[in-house]
Design a protein around this motif. Structure first.
Motif, PDB file in Angstrom:
ATOM      1  N   HIS A 157      23.977  18.293  34.839  1.00  0.00           N
ATOM      2  CA  HIS A 157      23.165  19.429  34.210  1.00  0.00           C
ATOM      3  C   HIS A 157      22.855  19.179  32.702  1.00  0.00           C
ATOM      4  O   HIS A 157      21.683  19.277  32.468  1.00  0.00           O
ATOM      5  N   ASN A 158      23.942  18.682  32.289  1.00  0.00           N
ATOM      6  CA  ASN A 158      23.694  18.034  30.671  1.00  0.00           C
ATOM      7  C   ASN A 158      23.612  16.648  30.445  1.00  0.00           C
ATOM      8  O   ASN A 158      23.528  16.215  29.250  1.00  0.00           O
ATOM      9  N   TRP A 159      23.347  15.867  31.522  1.00  0.00           N
ATOM     10  CA  TRP A 159      23.287  14.432  31.268  1.00  0.00           C
ATOM     11  C   TRP A 159      21.951  13.915  31.456  1.00  0.00           C
ATOM     12  O   TRP A 159      21.289  13.771  32.138  1.00  0.00           O
ATOM     13  N   GLU A 160      21.321  13.855  29.798  1.00  0.00           N
ATOM     14  CA  GLU A 160      19.750  13.473  29.684  1.00  0.00           C
ATOM     15  C   GLU A 160      19.379  12.137  30.656  1.00  0.00           C
ATOM     16  O   GLU A 160      18.307  12.062  31.010  1.00  0.00           O
ATOM     17  N   TRP A 161      20.231  11.096  30.563  1.00  0.00           N
ATOM     18  CA  TRP A 161      20.279   9.934  31.244  1.00  0.00           C
ATOM     19  C   TRP A 161      19.828  10.137  32.805  1.00  0.00           C
ATOM     20  O   TRP A 161      18.876   9.288  33.271  1.00  0.00           O
ATOM     21  N   LEU A 162      20.274  10.910  33.184  1.00  0.00           N
ATOM     22  CA  LEU A 162      20.181  11.450  34.850  1.00  0.00           C
ATOM     23  C   LEU A 162      18.909  12.584  34.904  1.00  0.00           C
ATOM     24  O   LEU A 162      18.723  12.937  35.971  1.00  0.00           O
ATOM     25  N   GLY A 163      18.283  12.925  33.612  1.00  0.00           N
ATOM     26  CA  GLY A 163      16.979  13.853  33.643  1.00  0.00           C
ATOM     27  C   GLY A 163      17.507  15.143  33.388  1.00  0.00           C
ATOM     28  O   GLY A 163      16.712  15.971  33.379  1.00  0.00           O
ATOM     29  N   GLY A 164      18.843  15.310  33.332  1.00  0.00           N
ATOM     30  CA  GLY A 164      19.332  16.839  32.863  1.00  0.00           C
ATOM     31  C   GLY A 164      18.930  17.799  33.856  1.00  0.00           C
ATOM     32  O   GLY A 164      19.059  17.564  35.274  1.00  0.00           O
ATOM     33  N   ALA A 165      18.625  19.112  33.433  1.00  0.00           N
ATOM     34  CA  ALA A 165      18.212  20.067  34.330  1.00  0.00           C
ATOM     35  C   ALA A 165      17.049  19.624  35.040  1.00  0.00           C
ATOM     36  O   ALA A 165      16.544  20.273  36.040  1.00  0.00           O
ATOM     37  N   SER A 166      16.135  18.711  34.578  1.00  0.00           N
ATOM     38  CA  SER A 166      14.614  18.872  35.142  1.00  0.00           C
ATOM     39  C   SER A 166      14.788  17.995  36.493  1.00  0.00           C
ATOM     40  O   SER A 166      13.880  17.661  37.009  1.00  0.00           O
ATOM     41  N   GLY A 167      15.863  16.971  36.371  1.00  0.00           N
ATOM     42  CA  GLY A 167      15.953  16.024  37.370  1.00  0.00           C
ATOM     43  C   GLY A 167      15.071  14.999  37.646  1.00  0.00           C
ATOM     44  O   GLY A 167      14.649  14.325  36.354  1.00  0.00           O
ATOM     45  N   ILE A 168      15.037  14.250  38.672  1.00  0.00           N
ATOM     46  CA  ILE A 168      14.256  12.861  38.705  1.00  0.00           C
ATOM     47  C   ILE A 168      13.184  13.098  39.919  1.00  0.00           C
ATOM     48  O   ILE A 168      13.449  13.542  41.134  1.00  0.00           O
ATOM     49  N   GLN A 169      11.868  12.711  39.588  1.00  0.00           N
ATOM     50  CA  GLN A 169      10.949  12.831  40.442  1.00  0.00           C
ATOM     51  C   GLN A 169      10.613  11.226  41.083  1.00  0.00           C
ATOM     52  O   GLN A 169      10.661  10.384  40.119  1.00  0.00           O
ATOM     53  N   TRP A 170      10.631  11.170  42.118  1.00  0.00           N
ATOM     54  CA  TRP A 170      10.155   9.713  42.722  1.00  0.00           C
ATOM     55  C   TRP A 170       8.748   9.750  42.586  1.00  0.00           C
ATOM     56  O   TRP A 170       7.864  10.779  42.997  1.00  0.00           O
ATOM     57  N   SER A 260      12.078  13.509  47.884  1.00  0.00           N
ATOM     58  CA  SER A 260      11.297  12.791  46.525  1.00  0.00           C
ATOM     59  C   SER A 260      11.455  13.342  45.168  1.00  0.00           C
ATOM     60  O   SER A 260      10.743  13.177  44.628  1.00  0.00           O
ATOM     61  N   TYR A 261      12.840  14.076  45.342  1.00  0.00           N
ATOM     62  CA  TYR A 261      12.985  14.793  43.854  1.00  0.00           C
ATOM     63  C   TYR A 261      14.448  15.187  44.028  1.00  0.00           C
ATOM     64  O   TYR A 261      14.812  15.764  45.125  1.00  0.00           O
ATOM     65  N   VAL A 262      15.143  15.003  42.950  1.00  0.00           N
ATOM     66  CA  VAL A 262      16.476  15.500  43.001  1.00  0.00           C
ATOM     67  C   VAL A 262      16.660  16.245  41.679  1.00  0.00           C
ATOM     68  O   VAL A 262      16.092  15.701  40.588  1.00  0.00           O
ATOM     69  N   ASP A 263      17.465  17.254  41.563  1.00  0.00           N
ATOM     70  CA  ASP A 263      17.912  17.920  40.242  1.00  0.00           C
ATOM     71  C   ASP A 263      19.248  18.624  40.660  1.00  0.00           C
ATOM     72  O   ASP A 263      19.566  18.453  41.621  1.00  0.00           O
ATOM     73  N   PRO A 264      20.111  18.841  39.548  1.00  0.00           N
ATOM     74  CA  PRO A 264      21.498  19.331  40.008  1.00  0.00           C
ATOM     75  C   PRO A 264      21.669  20.668  40.800  1.00  0.00           C
ATOM     76  O   PRO A 264      22.698  20.502  41.901  1.00  0.00           O
ATOM     77  N   ASP A 265      20.783  21.312  40.887  1.00  0.00           N
ATOM     78  CA  ASP A 265      20.626  22.479  41.981  1.00  0.00           C
ATOM     79  C   ASP A 265      20.302  22.251  43.089  1.00  0.00           C
ATOM     80  O   ASP A 265      20.840  22.969  44.102  1.00  0.00           O
ATOM     81  N   SER A 266      19.585  21.380  43.223  1.00  0.00           N
ATOM     82  CA  SER A 266      19.021  20.873  44.722  1.00  0.00           C
ATOM     83  C   SER A 266      19.977  19.842  45.515  1.00  0.00           C
ATOM     84  O   SER A 266      19.765  20.019  46.734  1.00  0.00           O
ATOM     85  N   VAL A 267      21.045  19.326  44.848  1.00  0.00           N
ATOM     86  CA  VAL A 267      21.669  18.545  45.635  1.00  0.00           C
ATOM     87  C   VAL A 267      23.441  18.693  45.294  1.00  0.00           C
ATOM     88  O   VAL A 267      24.139  17.894  45.814  1.00  0.00           O
ATOM     89  N   LEU A 268      23.671  19.558  44.352  1.00  0.00           N
ATOM     90  CA  LEU A 268      25.200  19.595  43.896  1.00  0.00           C
ATOM     91  C   LEU A 268      25.728  20.877  44.151  1.00  0.00           C
ATOM     92  O   LEU A 268      26.920  21.322  43.495  1.00  0.00           O
TER      93      LEU A 268
END
Length: 352
Positions: A157-170, A260-268
């Motif tokens: 959630h707090n790791w900006e390199w992994l997109g933080g709370a916004s996640g990663i959009q494919w 095609s999208y991941v964020d902390p709440d959707s996979v953790l």
């Protein structure tokens, strides 16, 4: 004279014993071959399901059912055969999803390499965490896995390199098996999920009657007795954790490609750990067919209830989880997969 008489009387007993052992080996081999035939038939039917099911939503349900069946089968290696009840497998699921997404979006590595990398990372993480957690027993181990998974959720959630709370959009591109992107037709996702389930099931089939399988069941039943007989308990648990985590992470990578999208709440979130464990509890812990049977029952019920009865925020899906677990615990604690052998036994007893 006496040796002759003794030989004459013992020879039939030895022959009968030899025949019994041969029959047992033959029966064992036939059972194993039958398991392969039945599994192959199930996987072929699942792969052909898009020919019958044309609705896009129902195809998504099929993909999720197959995926969670594979994830539950992977969890069963650690929790079912080895007896280590982990409630934090969402951590490995998230590692696979984030590794696949970051390597694809940030470094242009194909998702296939991302899933492999995520699986290896999750396996290494499972060994590191298991080295400390496996010294805990019973519910203390389960609580520790929950806490560690929640810590992973907060870190991401707090790791900006992994997109933080916004996640990663494919990025969206052309349909391709190389990038596992299929926007127009979801059928390839069904085929991939079938392949993942087949791979996971076959690994469990190999393990079940192997040396590792017997070791794990011995560790599950009585770790002290197993260790006294030469079983290295900690190494056995670490091996089970590594295999289970690797397969779970591969499933997480596939899920990331699917949505095609991941964020902390959707996979953790903790609910992923529940959805991985509950099919095994429902179908039968420590059995070959239990995870698959439980997933076929639980996942469609969950998805349909969330879609047609108020969504995930209504809590109706949680009521289904609780109701099913209570029903199984009261009526069939060993799981629904045990219903068939019981019926078979009753028929044999009733037969004249």
């Amino acid at each position: 004279m006496q040796p002759t008489i003794l030989a004459a009387t013992t020879a039939p007993a030895v022959a009968a014993s030899t025949n019994t052992a041969a029959d047992a080996v033959h029966s064992f081999g036939r059972r194993r071959r039958m398991q392969l035939v039945v599994a192959l038939a199930i996987f072929v039917l699942a792969a052909l399901s898009p020919l019958v099911v044309q609705n896009a939503y129902l195809r998504n349900v099929i993909v999720l059912t197959l995926m969670y069946a594979a994830l539950s089968q992977a969890w069963n290696i650690l929790g079912g055969y080895c007896g280590q009840i982990s409630l934090g497998h969402a951590l490995y699921f998230g590692v696979g999803a984030y590794a696949t997404s970051k390597l694809y979006v940030g470094f242009d590595l194909l998702p296939w390499l991302g899933m492999l990398s995520g699986g290896l990372m999750a396996a290494a993480l499972a060994v590191v965490l298991g080295y400390g957690c496996f010294r805990l027993k019973g519910h203390y181990f389960s609580i520790a896995t929950i806490v560690i998974a929640e810590m992973g959720l907060l870190i991401v959630h707090n790791w900006e390199w992994l997109g933080g709370a916004s996640g990663i959009q494919w990025p969206f591109g052309e349909d391709s098996w190389a990038t596992l992107q299929f926007a127009r037709d979801k059928t390839p996702y069904i085929h991939f999920a079938v392949g993942l389930l087949a791979l996971t099931w076959f690994i469990c089939w190999l393990i079940e009657d192997s040396r590792w399988g017997y070791w794990w069941r011995a560790v599950k039943d009585n770790p002290e007795a197993a260790e006294s007989l030469g079983v290295t308990v900690l190494s056995s648990k670490l091996a089970a954790a590594a295999i289970s985590a690797f397969l779970t992470a591969v499933g997480g990578g596939f899920y990331a490609a699917f949505v095609s999208y991941v964020d902390p709440d959707s996979v953790l979130q903790f609910r992923f750990s529940l959805l991985i464990v509950l099919p095994v509890v429902l179908g039968g812990i420590g059995t070959l067919w239990g995870p698959m049977l439980g997933a076929v029952i639980l996942i469609p019920l969950t998805e349909l209830s969330r879609s047609y009865m108020g969504g995930s925020g209504s809590g109706f899906d949680l009521m289904i989880y609780g109701g099913l677990v209570m029903a199984v615990a009261l009526l069939k604690p060993e799981g629904l997969v045990r219903l068939w052998p019981v019926r078979q036994g009753r028929r044999k007893e009733a037969a004249p």
